[in-house]
Design a protein around this motif. Structure first.
Motif, PDB file in Angstrom:
ATOM      1  N   LEU A 113      56.849  58.719  71.908  1.00  0.00           N
ATOM      2  CA  LEU A 113      57.249  57.633  73.085  1.00  0.00           C
ATOM      3  C   LEU A 113      56.516  56.489  73.158  1.00  0.00           C
ATOM      4  CD1 LEU A 113      58.000  60.046  76.100  1.00  0.00           C
ATOM      5  CD2 LEU A 113      59.588  59.106  74.358  1.00  0.00           C
ATOM      6  N   VAL A 114      55.433  56.306  72.090  1.00  0.00           N
ATOM      7  CA  VAL A 114      54.601  55.024  72.056  1.00  0.00           C
ATOM      8  C   VAL A 114      55.019  54.361  70.894  1.00  0.00           C
ATOM      9  CG1 VAL A 114      52.408  54.223  71.913  1.00  0.00           C
ATOM     10  CG2 VAL A 114      52.694  56.786  72.851  1.00  0.00           C
ATOM     11  N   ALA A 115      56.050  54.848  69.966  1.00  0.00           N
ATOM     12  CA  ALA A 115      56.552  54.298  68.718  1.00  0.00           C
ATOM     13  C   ALA A 115      57.246  53.276  68.814  1.00  0.00           C
ATOM     14  CB  ALA A 115      56.843  55.269  67.844  1.00  0.00           C
ATOM     15  N   PHE A 116      57.962  53.044  70.137  1.00  0.00           N
ATOM     16  CA  PHE A 116      58.816  51.776  70.376  1.00  0.00           C
ATOM     17  C   PHE A 116      58.296  51.134  71.514  1.00  0.00           C
ATOM     18  CE2 PHE A 116      61.316  53.378  74.051  1.00  0.00           C
ATOM     19  CZ  PHE A 116      61.053  54.732  73.752  1.00  0.00           C
ATOM     20  N   ASP A 117      58.654  49.911  71.549  1.00  0.00           N
ATOM     21  CA  ASP A 117      58.265  48.960  72.983  1.00  0.00           C
ATOM     22  C   ASP A 117      59.386  48.449  73.557  1.00  0.00           C
ATOM     23  OD1 ASP A 117      59.430  47.020  71.482  1.00  0.00           O
ATOM     24  OD2 ASP A 117      57.752  46.608  70.376  1.00  0.00           O
ATOM     25  N   THR A 118      58.824  47.697  74.646  1.00  0.00           N
ATOM     26  CA  THR A 118      59.788  47.284  75.601  1.00  0.00           C
ATOM     27  C   THR A 118      60.932  46.377  75.163  1.00  0.00           C
ATOM     28  OG1 THR A 118      58.172  45.612  76.377  1.00  0.00           O
ATOM     29  CG2 THR A 118      58.396  47.579  77.536  1.00  0.00           C
ATOM     30  N   SER A 119      60.939  45.817  73.812  1.00  0.00           N
ATOM     31  CA  SER A 119      61.959  44.938  73.080  1.00  0.00           C
ATOM     32  C   SER A 119      63.237  45.604  73.142  1.00  0.00           C
ATOM     33  CB  SER A 119      61.430  44.508  71.766  1.00  0.00           C
ATOM     34  OG  SER A 119      61.237  45.717  71.077  1.00  0.00           O
ATOM     35  N   ASP A 120      63.349  46.903  73.699  1.00  0.00           N
ATOM     36  CA  ASP A 120      64.622  47.616  73.769  1.00  0.00           C
ATOM     37  C   ASP A 120      65.374  47.716  72.326  1.00  0.00           C
ATOM     38  OD1 ASP A 120      66.188  46.477  76.853  1.00  0.00           O
ATOM     39  OD2 ASP A 120      64.679  47.991  76.340  1.00  0.00           O
ATOM     40  N   LEU A 121      64.452  48.413  71.599  1.00  0.00           N
ATOM     41  CA  LEU A 121      65.066  48.802  70.053  1.00  0.00           C
ATOM     42  C   LEU A 121      66.097  49.928  70.256  1.00  0.00           C
ATOM     43  CD1 LEU A 121      64.625  48.918  66.972  1.00  0.00           C
ATOM     44  CD2 LEU A 121      63.201  50.883  67.459  1.00  0.00           C
ATOM     45  N   HIS A 122      67.261  49.615  69.671  1.00  0.00           N
ATOM     46  CA  HIS A 122      68.373  50.553  69.973  1.00  0.00           C
ATOM     47  C   HIS A 122      68.705  51.135  68.483  1.00  0.00           C
ATOM     48  CE1 HIS A 122      68.879  49.861  74.081  1.00  0.00           C
ATOM     49  NE2 HIS A 122      69.011  48.642  73.701  1.00  0.00           N
ATOM     50  N   PRO A 123      68.079  52.240  68.057  1.00  0.00           N
ATOM     51  CA  PRO A 123      68.412  52.535  66.865  1.00  0.00           C
ATOM     52  C   PRO A 123      69.748  53.110  66.593  1.00  0.00           C
ATOM     53  CG  PRO A 123      67.326  54.144  67.948  1.00  0.00           C
ATOM     54  CD  PRO A 123      67.052  52.849  68.716  1.00  0.00           C
ATOM     55  N   GLY A 124      70.065  53.186  65.310  1.00  0.00           N
ATOM     56  CA  GLY A 124      71.405  53.457  64.708  1.00  0.00           C
ATOM     57  C   GLY A 124      71.271  54.382  63.644  1.00  0.00           C
ATOM     58  N   THR A 125      72.272  54.544  63.319  1.00  0.00           N
ATOM     59  CA  THR A 125      72.701  55.669  62.110  1.00  0.00           C
ATOM     60  C   THR A 125      71.345  55.671  61.215  1.00  0.00           C
ATOM     61  OG1 THR A 125      74.848  55.937  62.456  1.00  0.00           O
ATOM     62  CG2 THR A 125      73.958  57.209  60.627  1.00  0.00           C
ATOM     63  N   GLU A 126      71.203  54.431  60.623  1.00  0.00           N
ATOM     64  CA  GLU A 126      70.292  54.409  59.446  1.00  0.00           C
ATOM     65  C   GLU A 126      68.985  54.772  60.074  1.00  0.00           C
ATOM     66  OE1 GLU A 126      71.364  54.062  56.479  1.00  0.00           O
ATOM     67  OE2 GLU A 126      73.335  54.087  57.270  1.00  0.00           O
ATOM     68  N   GLU A 127      68.485  54.284  61.121  1.00  0.00           N
ATOM     69  CA  GLU A 127      67.071  54.686  61.766  1.00  0.00           C
ATOM     70  C   GLU A 127      66.980  56.114  62.021  1.00  0.00           C
ATOM     71  OE1 GLU A 127      67.781  50.178  62.373  1.00  0.00           O
ATOM     72  OE2 GLU A 127      69.106  52.147  62.929  1.00  0.00           O
ATOM     73  N   PHE A 128      67.893  56.628  62.488  1.00  0.00           N
ATOM     74  CA  PHE A 128      67.913  58.161  62.746  1.00  0.00           C
ATOM     75  C   PHE A 128      67.831  58.976  61.526  1.00  0.00           C
ATOM     76  CE2 PHE A 128      69.921  57.331  66.931  1.00  0.00           C
ATOM     77  CZ  PHE A 128      68.926  57.458  67.612  1.00  0.00           C
ATOM     78  N   THR A 129      68.435  58.500  60.596  1.00  0.00           N
ATOM     79  CA  THR A 129      68.581  59.178  59.138  1.00  0.00           C
ATOM     80  C   THR A 129      67.402  59.310  58.415  1.00  0.00           C
ATOM     81  OG1 THR A 129      71.028  58.619  58.756  1.00  0.00           O
ATOM     82  CG2 THR A 129      69.552  59.250  56.933  1.00  0.00           C
ATOM     83  N   ALA A 130      66.697  57.857  58.595  1.00  0.00           N
ATOM     84  CA  ALA A 130      65.103  57.739  58.245  1.00  0.00           C
ATOM     85  C   ALA A 130      64.226  58.831  59.204  1.00  0.00           C
ATOM     86  CB  ALA A 130      64.654  56.236  58.316  1.00  0.00           C
ATOM     87  N   ALA A 131      64.410  58.918  60.482  1.00  0.00           N
ATOM     88  CA  ALA A 131      63.593  59.663  61.070  1.00  0.00           C
ATOM     89  C   ALA A 131      63.864  61.343  60.646  1.00  0.00           C
ATOM     90  CB  ALA A 131      64.009  59.437  62.556  1.00  0.00           C
TER      91      ALA A 131
END
Length: 995
Positions: A113-131
């Motif tokens: 929960l520290v890994a993203f900030d308040t700039s409202d990053l909205h991950p998509g399929t590619e970000e989740f695939t990498a995760a």
């Protein structure tokens, strides 16, 4: 301060912060793990802001204790220093026991929960695939999945993402998870992976990118062999891979489960093969698929495996989806399916069902999908998978009203958010509202209800479900929808050549002109044109069902030209299906109603409200007319105002008459008793004209000014007095006045005459409104006598000069305007004449018979067919009315029931008294009703009165349609008319002429 005092103070502080069990919370804060929290008001305030502070504190204690000794202080320090992390972590702990359990099982996961900030990053399929890239087995996949789910929930619960973004992220995470699961399955069976191309197509909410937190993930598998591999071998390999992928996601391990993968939306469901080739899929959809399967395919989207193959699948099935609405009974099938889904919910749960119950999520989804399938054939903008995107497109295209779409959007977001919060609590798949107050409180607080969470949540839930149900029924069961669906796509947007052929086939005699009207109405990209394109195919068929389709379409264009820029007009026709149906009937039934409508097109609003077509009653009409006259600035303006009210009410009456005549028998508009329908029309027209006379008389009195010297009453005569006016009837009246005490009689008579003349003048001024002809020829001495007489003058005349025909005419006298007391006294004066105490002398009877015979011989127009003349022909209105009136004159004194101004009530009274047999009375009544309806039909069709059937074939056909005859049976109508009136003439010969 004593220890007890400190505890009491902390108890109150915790209670104010929203803790429901401050004692237990205080005990937790005294434990070594949470003692630092008790010393930090910032952390206590943050706990008090979450959905369930008690639950969050318990979970935080568990999480701190689960940390290695060296990490506990770091967690608490980070919570205190980093507000974004504090808000996210505590929001999750206060809303989700399920995610709290995951955090405790994997204590380091909170750092995600520290890994993203308040700039409202909205991950998509590619970000989740990498995760998920490091997940090489089932347990690792579960751990990585839940870590990603934690981040989605944190953004959701803190308001960093809205419902649509959250649902899309959940679908993208599911997509990445399926890809990872397939990768693991292929790694375990490399030979199978080498033999086939396997595409995973997302369906349902995953395919639509609007997934829930806990949901089955619906998929369909498509496979093709790689080069050189037999198809059967490739399919077996693909089936093993697909089954392995499903197990990897669905099975429970030491790390729990992810979600079931459901392939039951495939062809033949669970009875069909798990994997098919593309050609096998297409063969099934082309031959065997049911309506619901095409509805499901709306959301099909390639998500894993061989994406190019998945795209081929989507491209191949799309044309079938967008032609599904042309299937027979398509709309009723979808409607039945929705009812079946609702009936499947146990009765005890129906009121708690957020998804399947009345006013639930399925109501929105089914309505949106049905409208997409019907209208998306010709409007590609509607071909969107997410429900909210599709709803917005329907509103932009004019298929759903903006206000309705906005309300559905708000309600859908609310209900889906409630569903998400309920599922988050224990990470369980459920759609039921909780019943425990503690759970409702937590749920309400998670949605921002803080004053009285349970009451506020319950009220909002009921409000939204009620609104959804109302709009669902309005859209889902819209009368026009089925008609639009039945039309082929080519008929919705007509090409010129095909259009002319189609119009000719529908019965339009001038297809070129009709096509010009269609082009003018429906061309362009505006919302107005889009709505017209939705309406016109249906209206064209409705017009074609009439005797004059060209006139109906022309009338519709004129009304649309007049009202096209008015925002409510097309919205009314689109959203209130009855309004479009009713307008089509009215415009194609003849000239009278369209002419009235085109003089004031805003009256089309009456057609959308069932109550709008009901007669308003004399009192209401008189009050409105008087008010309109009172506001006018002069006698001519006053007359215009009164006649404007009359015009609108004539349209209301004519429209209701037409719609009732054309409505199916099982329609709420249908009137099965034609006599009752006729009585309603006659009564309504009488009230309209009476109110108009009241207004015109008041305008006339105001125009003449001066001190009143007399009181004037208007007495209705003939069909006006009998409350049985037809559309083409004059207003037959006599005028009587009574000088005020002390007034000069000559001056009073002059004043009464001036008022009467001015009233008649005002009613006949040139105007866009139809005139109200006033006929005073039934007064004593006819045209040669004074226009107005005093009561004393009437008494003297009737005492010395009255003839038997005048007594007969007075049978229908009824006051309708002016001074009520003078009208009452006039009735008292004439009662002895029209109901003579000694009955009617035989010489008077003979005189009436001679008058009737002479009228038949002399007044029937030259060349008129006596068998079809509705007024003077054999068995027509005159025959029946004179027969009834003779009975009234002879027996009215002894039989009070005969003392009525109406023909049908007098006929019924005569039968009840034994003056007529029931059979004879029924024969006369049938003929009178039929002749009266023919006169009304002719006026509605031609716009001009005629006492016989029209000679123009189209007009005759239109009269026949009004009377209930099928197209092409106008000859049967004439045969029936002659038969009915011939029987009535036989009764007249026996009763009136006595043999």
């Amino acid at each position: 301060m004593p220890v007890g005092g400190r505890r009491d103070s902390r108890f109150g502080q915790l209670l104010r912060r929203g803790f429901t069990d401050p004692s237990a919370a205080g005990a937790l804060l005294d434990t070594p793990a949470l003692r630092p929290v008790a010393q930090q008001p910032t952390l206590l305030d943050a706990l008090g802001a979450v959905a369930d502070p008690d639950q969050a504190l318990r979970a935080l204690g568990r999480l701190v204790e689960a940390q290695p000794e060296s990490e506990r202080a770091r967690l608490l320090d980070t919570l205190l220093a980093a507000k974004p992390l504090r808000d996210r972590l505590l929001a999750v702990l206060g809303a989700s026991e399920g995610l709290a359990d995951e955090l405790v099982r994997h204590p380091a996961t909170w750092q995600a929960l520290v890994a993203f900030d308040t700039s409202d990053l909205h991950p998509g399929t590619e970000e989740f695939t990498a995760a998920l890239a490091d997940a090489h087995d089932r347990d690792a996949l579960r751990v990585h999945y839940h870590r990603a789910l934690l981040t989605i929930a944190a953004r959701d619960l803190t308001g960093s993402s809205d419902l649509a973004q959250t649902a899309a992220e959940l679908a993208d995470l599911a997509t990445a998870t399926l890809r990872a699961a397939l990768r693991i399955a292929e790694a375990g069976a490399p030979d199978d992976a080498a033999r086939c191309r396997l595409a995973v197509v997302g369906m349902g909410k995953c395919g639509g990118q609007e997934l829930n937190y806990v949901s089955d993930v619906d998929v369909i598998f498509v496979a093709e062999p790689v080069e050189g591999v037999p198809e059967e071998t490739a399919l077996r390999a693909a089936t093993r891979l697909a089954a392995a992928m499903m197990r990897i996601c669905s099975e429970r391990t030491a790390e729990g489960t992810i979600w079931p993968v459901d392939a039951n939306l495939r062809p033949e469901g669970r009875n069909g093969p798990l994997v098919r080739t593309l050609s096998s899929h297409l063969a099934y959809y082309q031959r065997w698929a049911k309506t619901w399967e095409f509805q499901a395919l709306l959301k099909a989207r390639p998500i894993a495996g061989d994406v190019p193959l998945g795209e081929e699948y989507r491209a191949a099935v799309a044309p079938l989806v967008w032609r599904a609405a042309e299937r027979e009974n398509f709309v009723p099938d979808v409607q039945r399916m929705r009812r079946r889904v609702e009936r499947s919910v146990p009765a005890a749960q129906l009121d708690r069902e957020l998804k399947l119950g009345p006013g639930g999520l399925r109501d929105v989804e089914f309505a949106v999908q049905l409208l997409q399938l019907v209208h998306g054939r010709t409007d590609p903008e509607l071909r969107r998978a997410p429900t909210l995107d599709a709803l917005a497109a329907l509103a932009d295209g004019g298929y759903v009203g903006r206000a309705d779409a906005a309300e559905l959007d708000r309600s859908y977001r609310f209900l889906r958010t409630v569903e998400h919060r309920i599922q988050l609590h224990r990470l369980r798949r459920t759609h039921l509202m909780p019943t425990e107050e503690s759970e409702l409180r937590r749920l309400g607080r998670s949605l921002g209800f803080t004053v009285d969470p349970v009451r506020e949540l319950t009220a909002a839930w009921r409000r939204h479900t009620s609104g959804v149900r109302r709009l669902h029924e309005k859209l889902f069961y819209r009368p026009l929808l089925d008609a639009v669906a039945r039309l082929e796509a080519g008929q919705v947007r007509l090409g010129e050549g095909a259009a002319k052929e189609r119009l000719e086939a529908l019965g339009y005699t001038d297809p070129a002109a009709a096509l010009r009207h269609l082009t003018a109405l429906a061309s362009g990209v505006s919302r107005k044109a889009a709505i017209q394109r939705t309406l016109l195919p249906v209206l064209l068929d409705r017009f074609a069902d009439s005797a004059d389709p060209d006139a109906g379409l022309l009338g519709f264009r004129k009304v649309s030209d007049a009202l096209g820029t008015t925002p409510w007009y097309l919205r009314l026709l689109r959203d209130e299906g009855a309004a479009a149906e009713n307008l089509a009937r009215v415009l194609s039934a003849g000239r009278l109603a369209p002419d009235l409508l085109l003089r004031a097109p805003e009256a089309v609003a009456l057609l959308g409200d069932p109550a709008g077509l009901r007669p308003r009653g004399r009192a209401a009409l008189t009050q409105e007319t008087r008010a309109a006259v009172g506001r006018a600035g002069g006698p001519e303006a006053a007359a215009t105002a009164a006649r404007g009210v009359r015009r609108r009410e004539l349209f209301r009456t004519a429209a209701a008459d037409i719609i009732g005549a054309y409505a199916p028998e099982d329609s709420p508009d249908a009137t099965t008793d034609q006599g009752a329908a006729l009585d309603l029309v006659g009564s309504a027209l009488t009230d309209i004209n009476a109110a108009t006379l009241v207004g015109a008389l008041e305008a006339a009195r105001a125009a003449r000014g001066g001190e009143p010297l007399t009181r004037l009453a208007v007495i209705a005569m003939g069909r006006f007095g009998g409350r049985e006016l037809s559309y083409g009837s004059d207003a037959d009246v006599v005028l009587v006045h009574e000088p005020l005490p002390g007034a000069d009689e000559s001056a009073a008579a002059d004043q009464a005459r001036a008022w009467a003349n001015e009233m008649i003048r005002l009613l006949q001024l040139p105007s866009v409104d139809p005139p109200l002809p006033v006929d005073t020829d039934l007064r004593p001495e006819g045209r040669n006598g004074p226009l107005v007489r005093s009561l004393a003058s009437y008494a003297a005349y009737y005492r010395r000069w009255s003839l038997v025909w005048e007594s007969q005419a007075l049978l229908r006298a009824e006051p309708v305007a002016g001074d009520e007391e003078v009208g009452r006294r006039f009735v008292e004066l004439i009662d002895p004449l029209r109901y003579p105490a000694e009955g009617l002398p035989e010489r008077s009877v003979l005189e009436i018979r001679k008058l009737k015979a002479r009228m038949e011989a002399e007044r029937l127009p030259r060349g008129a067919d006596p068998t079809t003349h509705t007024k003077l022909g054999r068995g027509g209105l005159s025959d029946i009315e004179w027969t009834v009136q003779l009975l009234q004159l002879r027996h009215g004194a002894e039989l009070p029931a005969l003392r009525t101004t109406g023909t049908r009530p007098a006929l019924a009274a005569a039968a009840a008294a034994g003056l007529l047999t029931e059979e004879d009375a029924a024969v006369l009544d049938e003929a009178w009703v039929l002749a009266s309806r023919v006169r009304n039909a002719v006026m509605l069709v031609r716009g001009r009165p005629l006492d016989s059937f029209p000679t123009d074939t189209r007009e005759t056909a239109a009269v026949a349609r009004y009377l209930g005859y099928e197209p092409g049976t106008a000859g049967m109508m004439l045969d029936d008319y002659r038969r009915v009136t011939r029987r009535a003439r036989g009764v007249v010969e026996r009763v009136f002429y006595e043999g």
